[in-house]
Enzyme design. Sequence first.
Site, short mmCIF file in Angstrom:
data_model
loop_
_atom_site.label_atom_id
_atom_site.label_comp_id
_atom_site.label_asym_id
_atom_site.label_seq_id
_atom_site.Cartn_x
_atom_site.Cartn_y
_atom_site.Cartn_z
N SER A 550 0.84 -1.20 0.00
CA SER A 550 0.00 0.00 0.00
C SER A 550 0.88 1.25 0.00
O SER A 550 1.68 1.44 -0.92
CB SER A 550 -0.96 -0.04 1.18
OG SER A 550 -2.01 0.89 1.01
N ASP A 636 -9.59 -4.00 -5.50
CA ASP A 636 -9.06 -3.09 -4.48
C ASP A 636 -9.64 -1.70 -4.70
O ASP A 636 -9.48 -1.10 -5.76
CB ASP A 636 -7.53 -3.06 -4.57
CG ASP A 636 -6.88 -2.31 -3.43
OD1 ASP A 636 -7.58 -1.59 -2.70
OD2 ASP A 636 -5.65 -2.46 -3.26
N HIS A 674 -8.12 -5.08 -1.10
CA HIS A 674 -6.86 -4.50 -0.66
C HIS A 674 -6.06 -5.46 0.22
O HIS A 674 -4.83 -5.45 0.21
CB HIS A 674 -7.14 -3.20 0.11
CG HIS A 674 -5.94 -2.35 0.35
ND1 HIS A 674 -5.23 -1.78 -0.69
CD2 HIS A 674 -5.32 -1.95 1.49
CE1 HIS A 674 -4.23 -1.07 -0.20
NE2 HIS A 674 -4.25 -1.17 1.11
#
Length: 698
Positions: A550, A636, A674
């Site tokens: 991320s 995501d 995610h």
Amino acid sequence: MQQSPTARREAVFREHHGDRFEDSHAWMAGRDDPALLEYLAAENAHAQAVTAHLKPLADTIYEEFRSRIRETDLSVPVRHDRWWYYSRTVEGEQYPVEGRVTLAEHPHRPTLDGDGPPLGEELLLDQNAEAQGHEFFAVAGSEVSPEGDLLAYAADLAGDERYDIRVRRIATGELLDDAVQQTGGSLAWTLDGRHLFYTRVDAAWRPHQVWRHEVGTPAEADVLVHDEPDERFFVGVSASRDDRLIIIGIGSKTTNEYRVLDAGDPLGTPRIVAERRQGVEYDVEPIGDQLLIVHNARRTNFELAVAPVTSTSHEDWVPLDVTTEDEYVVGVDAFDDFIVISLRRDGGTSVRVVMRDPSSATGLGEAHAVEVGEPLHTLRVGANPETTTRTIQLVWQSLVTPQTIIDYDVFGRTSTVLKRQEVRGGHDPADYVQRREWATAPDGTRVPISLVHHRDTRLDGTAPGLLHGYGAYGIPSDPWFSVLRLSLLQRGWVFAIAHVRGGSEMGRSWYDDGKLEHKRNTFTDFVACADHLRERRIVHPDHLAAEGGSAGGLLMGVVANEAPDRFSFIHASVPFVDALTTILDPALPLTVIEWEEWGNPLEDPEAYARMRSYTPYENVRAQRYPAMLVTTSLNDTRVYVTEPAKWVAALREAIRGIPDARPVIFRTEMAAGHGGQSGRYDTWHQWAWETAVLIDLT
């Protein structure tokens, strides 16, 4: 070598503040574009082909990992009202089962009946049954009504973090309500169990509204309770520990506001606790007729105050003076006879208990710290739903000690271990060495590194190493135990965590010094940590890998561009690597709220120039990169698949013609979000494959 996919180029020019950038892969912005899906499929096929020889190693690592896990297991049951609540797993099943038993049947914490559920189990939620027919399934939260007869839960069926709410009668399992769909995931019951409060998200995936729903009625009849027009702010809703208050939290990266509503008066109007003031963050913890408030109005590292539960202004806040300025106050939990303060100091975590004393001016008395007795530990407060208790559940772990849940007697100051994560086949922490190192950043700042290795691994410059980093949003990368990591450590690897600025390991200023105009500190800190490990011969200088996900994936992209010679391999997971393009588009998820983290490049030329100088996609160059593994998920919502796809395409173009170019492997999970795949066995397979790639390419 398998021929790598080539993405088509279409010249699209983006111009801001006098800078003109050619984005040849802007066409990938449409996540449902058949051409993008075709490209992702080609990359997946390429990843499978070039790693086919690693299947035996990946299978071995998977079996190692699985052999250490007790697949049929029970969480620590938690007492609430008339029941013990728990979750359990069953060998062969992907998801947990939530259940409860009565205190009448089990005066003491229940245990599994052999490999079966505790005797007298009342089933709350079997996620395996709910997941039938879905490639992805995740529950944001499940809440039992105050009377204990109904269960509400929010389920994500795609990985896009949009949740459908379902309500069941616990005694029969009857589905009473599934009218409310596509929510933000948070929910709270009213005292009578007739109404639920929940959040809605806007087109940019921002939870921006709180609604009230009467169970059994159409969603069209729901009532809007709060609408947040400021796009910098997210909203959430929850219930207080004693279920008496509905709490609406409204927050940006730098500012908070809370509103509360009597859960016994659900049709009422929420009351503001203290109006938002730019730059002032606060959190509330109700207890009886008071509110405990953690805030930063006077201290960078926050402090604790108390106010009447009826408070409507920050002027009602009375300082409690139970912490010092060098202690970062990260939270407080309140109980009838004491409060528990969660702190950070000198790169570590701690918990302080303060007894309540009605006779004192502040209502508080003697304080003491909870001692764990192991260096480099991570200590946090666990599940404690009862206010009338003399013990609290705490959770601690380290790089060598598995997660341990203890029952801490506040009055006797003694601890009872309730459960330690079992490592089947045996695990002796003494077989491993953990320690803290300190790197020196270019500006002279000392940056902590936590590392672990097997005691038989010689630190003479021959060991391969893996350096983990994140460094954003004030989220700390505290030491944690990993069963999967044992497969690396037992193969002679060194694992290290770079506690770079942008996290909050060293206090709130550690975060402030790694954001906005100070963001480059995150990147230079990480490189300094890598240099420290290499120069001190803790790892082999030519066999150091790096990983981050991320915002940590952005970190990976920056160091790949700017310090490629430090690393032999980089794994970037769901990486935020096209950050400037995203932050320039307010219509995309998270963009506006992110301006307080990165800057607003739309309006601020300096913010644009700063981001333009480091964002990975714009700065890919023709050079020899480390071997790269890039992993992401199609659904995501936080970091669109577009970002890593564009970045990988740019990397492939940049390294074409570079002698002895290292491989770039790109894999997309086509039914995940995610956090990756949702089923535990699927996740283990994914981790095992990634570990095999790491070992092979480092």
